[in-house]
Design an enzyme around this catalytic site. Structure first.
Site, short mmCIF file in Angstrom:
data_model
loop_
_atom_site.label_atom_id
_atom_site.label_comp_id
_atom_site.label_asym_id
_atom_site.label_seq_id
_atom_site.Cartn_x
_atom_site.Cartn_y
_atom_site.Cartn_z
N CYS A 43 30.14 24.19 -7.50
CA CYS A 43 29.30 25.20 -7.21
C CYS A 43 28.82 24.94 -5.92
O CYS A 43 28.43 26.05 -4.98
CB CYS A 43 28.14 25.07 -8.03
N CYS A 46 33.70 24.82 10.17
CA CYS A 46 33.38 25.48 9.17
C CYS A 46 31.91 25.19 8.83
O CYS A 46 31.05 25.12 9.73
CB CYS A 46 34.23 25.48 7.90
#
Ligand SMILES: [Zn+2]
Lengths: 91, 394
Positions: free
Chosen positions: B202, B352
């Site tokens: 998640c 990122c």
């Protein structure tokens, strides 16, 4: 044509589609055609040895194909194949 | 049908007798014949252990506590942070920085002072799981990783406790009841975990805030049905919830006669090393230490000196909208087919969010013949922490 339901973790490898229709007479053929249409799915569904991965379950309608004839399970028009990978999220 | 009637006394133990205050509190249960006084006393006598006080654990604990489950155990070692508040509804903004156990305990005691709350400030491990599970009747699994999923399953099978299971990802959830006497266990469904990195968590993939509410309440419902011994349990069925399509489907689950945990010739007779089993021993540190890297401080110096560098952002477009370093955007998944957009003669710095995906990108580019490509250690989060503290973090 049988329909394959793509779970959300794998949709990014299937052109973001929730389901894909593939012509096929058996489950194995359907998965092969799916992977041919969407090559990025391959390593998520199959091991390097070409075996279906153990954390990916495949259902024909509501029955686990492991308790039918596995990949040889025959398909009829209107059958739904569901790919159900394990997910672990909880927080 | 799986019920707990075999382990629940039909006559209430003295401690399960309800006071007048409790009778008033549980009035809406007591007037239903399916619960009634007998059912409410079963709830009071029941001992349920929730693994985790996060997304699934929040609604689970709140509803079980409110419903009158007598003894509620919670295992958690985590601290509340801001990114939890979008879905972990037992915690509030004021709780950020507190132990989730302390925060959850305050809410549960406020909702139901009759609750006997037992908190375990620890990580669930192979060393403590069996001892812990033996003190409870039902285990509700609200964890967030594969090693703990398999640990909870095996410990439930070994101690004979039902495992009320739920898991979530983005817009989808799964729920079932495993390890009842007759029913299948989690390993019957999934004998092996996915290789590390193949299934995003998640934290990596995101989750719709309401989804743990949907699934956690299903878990609470199944727990209460098991205690009361009413209805049709999810044992033997896997419920799939798709919140986007708002579809609830169910699949048949069978007990696998060859299951290593619950089959006839079971091989799992004690708890094992679950991190090793899931192949993640030693990989908890973000990958990326093994690729050529640059720090955010050095990147800042280069940018200030107007050095000829090319900043490559390998996140997704919706992440770029949150914050960016004005880099050139190619999501890591698209890199193989868009690699021709990059100039291998220039120095490339890939980033990122935290440095994991960009490490993969650096690896890929180096294998593709790029020599001057570096990973920004810690990603844009490190930049927000150490260079531009006005930048939002996510
Ligand atoms: Zn099993």
């Amino acid at each position: 044509m049988p329909q394959i339901q793509i779970p959300s973790p794998l949709r990014q490898y299937a052109g973001k589609q929730a389901s894909v229709n593939v012509p096929a007479a058996s489950v194995g053929e359907a998965l092969k055609n799916l992977v041919a249409q969407h090559p990025d799915l391959k390593r998520h569904l199959y091991t390097d040895e070409g075996k279906l991965r153990a954390f990916v379950n495949v259902y024909v309608n509501d029955e686990d194909m492991r308790y039918l004839q596995k990949e040889a399970t025959a398909l009829n028009d209107g059958d739904t194949i569901s790919i159900v990978p394990s997910i672990a999220g909880g927080c | 049908m799986a019920t707990l009637s075999d382990v629940k006394p039909t006559e209430a133990k003295p401690e399960a007798v309800l006071s007048n205050d409790e009778i008033l509190r549980y009035s809406r249960h007591l007037i239903m014949p399916e619960v009634g006084m007998e059912g409410q006393q079963k709830l009071k006598a029941a001992k349920v252990l929730c693994i985790g006080a996060g997304g699934l654990g929040s609604p689970l604990a709140l509803y079980l506590g409110a419903a009158g489950v007598g003894t509620l155990g919670i295992v958690d070692f985590d601290v509340v942070d801001y990114t939890n508040l979008q879905r972990q509804i037992i915690h509030t903004t004021d709780d950020v920085g507190r132990k989730k156990l302390d925060s959850a305990a305050d809410k549960l005691k406020a909702i139901n002072p009759f609750l006997n709350l037992r908190t375990f400030d620890t990580k669930l491990t192979s060393a403590n799981a069996l001892e812990l599970f033996r003190e409870f009747d039902i285990i509700a699994d609200g964890t967030d990783n594969f090693p703990t999923r398999y640990l909870v399953n095996d410990a439930c099978v070994l101690t004979g406790k039902p495992n009320v299971y739920g898991s979530i990802f983005r817009f989808e959830g799964q729920a079932s009841v495993f390890a009842t006497e007759e029913g299948p266990c989690y390993r019957c469904l999934y004998p092996e975990p996915p290789p590390p990195g193949l299934v995003p968590s998640c934290a990596e993939g995101g989750v719709l805030g309401i989804l743990p509410g949907l699934i956690g309440v299903i878990q609470a419902t199944e727990t209460i049905k098991l205690i009361l011994g009413v209805g049709d349990s999810l044992a033997g069925r896997l419920l799939l919830v798709d919140a986007l399509g708002m579809k609830f489907r169910e699949l048949k689950l069978r007990k696998n006669p060859d299951c290593p945990a619950c089959g006839k010739n079971r091989t799992i007779t004690k708890l094992i090393d679950y991190e090793e089993f899931c192949g993640i021993r030693g990989q908890e540190e973000p990958a990326g230490n093994d690729v050529p890297a640059i720090s955010v401080e050095d990147l800042k110096k280069k940018l200030d000196a107007k050095a000829d560098i090319f900043v490559l952002d390998v996140r997704e477009p919706h992440e770029y909208q949150i914050c960016n370093l004005k880099g050139y955007l190619i999501p890591v998944g698209d890199l193989p087919k868009r690699v021709n957009e990059l100039d291998s003669s220039r120095e490339i710095i890939a980033h990122c969010r935290s440095g994991v995906r960009s490490a993969k990108a650096v690896n890929f580019l180096r294998r593709s013949g790029f020599k001057k490509v570096y990973n920004l250690t810690g990603g844009i989060l490190a930049w927000a922490d150490r260079i531009d503290t006005t930048m939002p973090k996510y």
